[in-house]
Design a protein around this motif. Structure first.
Motif, PDB file in Angstrom:
ATOM      1  N   LYS A 163      62.910  30.186  16.465  1.00 41.27           N
ATOM      2  CA  LYS A 163      62.196  29.613  17.601  1.00 41.27           C
ATOM      3  C   LYS A 163      62.463  28.119  17.667  1.00 41.27           C
ATOM      4  CE  LYS A 163      58.431  33.029  16.956  1.00 41.27           C
ATOM      5  NZ  LYS A 163      58.563  33.802  18.205  1.00 41.27           N
TER       6      LYS A 163
ATOM      7  N   ALA B 144      56.627  31.656  25.841  1.00 40.30           N
ATOM      8  CA  ALA B 144      55.669  31.306  24.784  1.00 40.30           C
ATOM      9  C   ALA B 144      56.164  31.772  23.421  1.00 40.30           C
ATOM     10  CB  ALA B 144      54.295  31.905  25.093  1.00 40.30           C
ATOM     11  N   GLU B 145      56.797  32.937  23.396  1.00 36.70           N
ATOM     12  CA  GLU B 145      57.250  33.478  22.114  1.00 36.70           C
ATOM     13  C   GLU B 145      58.461  32.733  21.559  1.00 36.70           C
ATOM     14  OE1 GLU B 145      58.673  36.475  25.329  1.00 36.70           O
ATOM     15  OE2 GLU B 145      56.904  35.233  24.932  1.00 36.70           O
ATOM     16  N   ASP B 146      59.040  31.824  22.366  1.00 33.82           N
ATOM     17  CA  ASP B 146      60.172  31.027  21.884  1.00 33.82           C
ATOM     18  C   ASP B 146      59.731  29.746  21.191  1.00 33.82           C
ATOM     19  OD1 ASP B 146      62.037  32.826  22.899  1.00 33.82           O
ATOM     20  OD2 ASP B 146      62.166  31.811  24.834  1.00 33.82           O
TER      21      ASP B 146
ATOM     22  N   THR C 283      64.038  37.210  16.856  1.00 27.28           N
ATOM     23  CA  THR C 283      62.688  36.814  17.260  1.00 27.28           C
ATOM     24  C   THR C 283      62.078  35.833  16.266  1.00 27.28           C
ATOM     25  OG1 THR C 283      61.765  38.722  16.070  1.00 27.28           O
ATOM     26  CG2 THR C 283      62.245  38.999  18.430  1.00 27.28           C
ATOM     27  N   HIS C 284      62.748  35.624  15.131  1.00 28.95           N
ATOM     28  CA  HIS C 284      62.226  34.726  14.097  1.00 28.95           C
ATOM     29  C   HIS C 284      62.924  33.375  14.089  1.00 28.95           C
ATOM     30  CE1 HIS C 284      60.179  38.314  12.890  1.00 28.95           C
ATOM     31  NE2 HIS C 284      59.580  37.698  11.896  1.00 28.95           N
TER      32      HIS C 284
END
Length: 213
Positions: free
Chosen positions: A166, A190-192, A163-164
C-alpha cells in the motif's frame, strides 16, 4: 485507525522516555524509525523486541509502523547489486512486525533511494511485488513512502499485484512536490492507503524551507 506520533518528531529520547511522552501527549501509538545501520542492527534482536513489548504493555500504546530510513542511505531497491540484501532486511522487519502486533513496514524512497527514472521504478516495483508475496504470507503491510506522482503510484500498486503493498500519504512530501494532495487522496482507493502522515514545514530562521512550497 490509530493516531500515532513518529519517533523522529520527539527527538533523541530513549525508548522509555519516548513511550512515556507519547502517552502523555495523548497518542494511541508510536511509529519507530531505523534510520541508519546502527539502529537497523536492532531489527530482529530479541532483547529489543522484548523491550518494546514491555513498553507497549505498560503504557497501553501500539506500534503503528517500522520505518526503514536506513534504506535511503543507498539506492537500496533501485540497483540490482543492492536489492537482495535490502529485501532480506525488509523481510526481517516483517518478522519483527509479526511479534509486535503487525505494524506496517514502511519502505521509503527518499535520499539515495529516490525513484527518478523509469528503470528505477521498474526495479523497485519488481522487488516490491516479490516482497508483497512474503507480506501476504506473514499478513503484514508494506507501506511505500515516496514522491511518485499519482499515475506512477497507481502503476506501482497495479504491477505489484498485492493487497499487502500500500502507500503512505505523506502530505508534506506531496505538497513539497506541488502535487494536488487532495486530488491524489480522492483518487486512491481506501484499501490502497496504509497511513497518512501529517507534518508542518520546519525551517531555520533566516533560511528558506528545504523544499519548494
Amino acid at each position: 485507525m490509530r493516531i500515532g506520533i513518529n519517533q523522529t518528531t520527539l527527538g533523541l529520547l530513549d525508548m522509555g522516555e519516548l513511550f512515556a511522552l507519547s502517552k502523555k501527549l495523548g497518542a494511541q501509538g508510536i511509529g519507530l524509525s531505523y534510520d541508519d545501520s546502527k539502529q537497523a542492527r536492532n531489527i530482529g534482536d530479541e532483547k529489543h523486541i522484548s523491550q518494546l513489548k514491555g513498553l507497549m504493555d505498560s503504557h497501553g500504546l501500539a506500534i503503528t509502523g517500522l520505518h526503514l530510513g536506513v534504506l535511503c542511505e543507498s539506492p537500496s531497491l533501485l540497483l540490482g547489486a543492492n536489492v537482495a540484501s535490502s529485501k532480506d532486511l525488509i523481510i526481517k522487519t516483517m518478522e519483527m512486525s509479526r511479534a509486535l502486533g503487525s505494524p506496517d513496514v514502511i519502505v521509503p524512497f527518499f535520499g539515495q533511494n529516490r525513484i527518478e527514472f523509469p528503470k528505477e521504478l521498474e526495479t523497485a516495483t519488481r522487488a516490491l511485488g516479490e516482497l508483497g508475496e512474503v507480506a501476504e504470507d506473514k499478513d503484514v503491510v508494506i507501506a511505500v513512502e515516496s514522491t511518485l506522482h499519482f499515475n506512477q503510484i497507481q502503476s506501482l500498486l497495479a504491477d505489484c499485484g498485492s493487497t499487502h503493498v500500500k502507500v503512505v500519504v505523506d502530505v508534506g512530501e506531496w505538497a513539497a512536490c506541488k502535487y494536488d494532495v487532495g486530488g491524489m487522496i480522492r483518487g486512491l482507493m481506501a484499501e490502497d492507503i496504509a497511513q497518512v502522515h501529517v507534518k508542518d514545514v520546519r525551517k531555520e530562521k533566516g533560511n528558506p524551507p528545504d523544499y519548494n512550497v
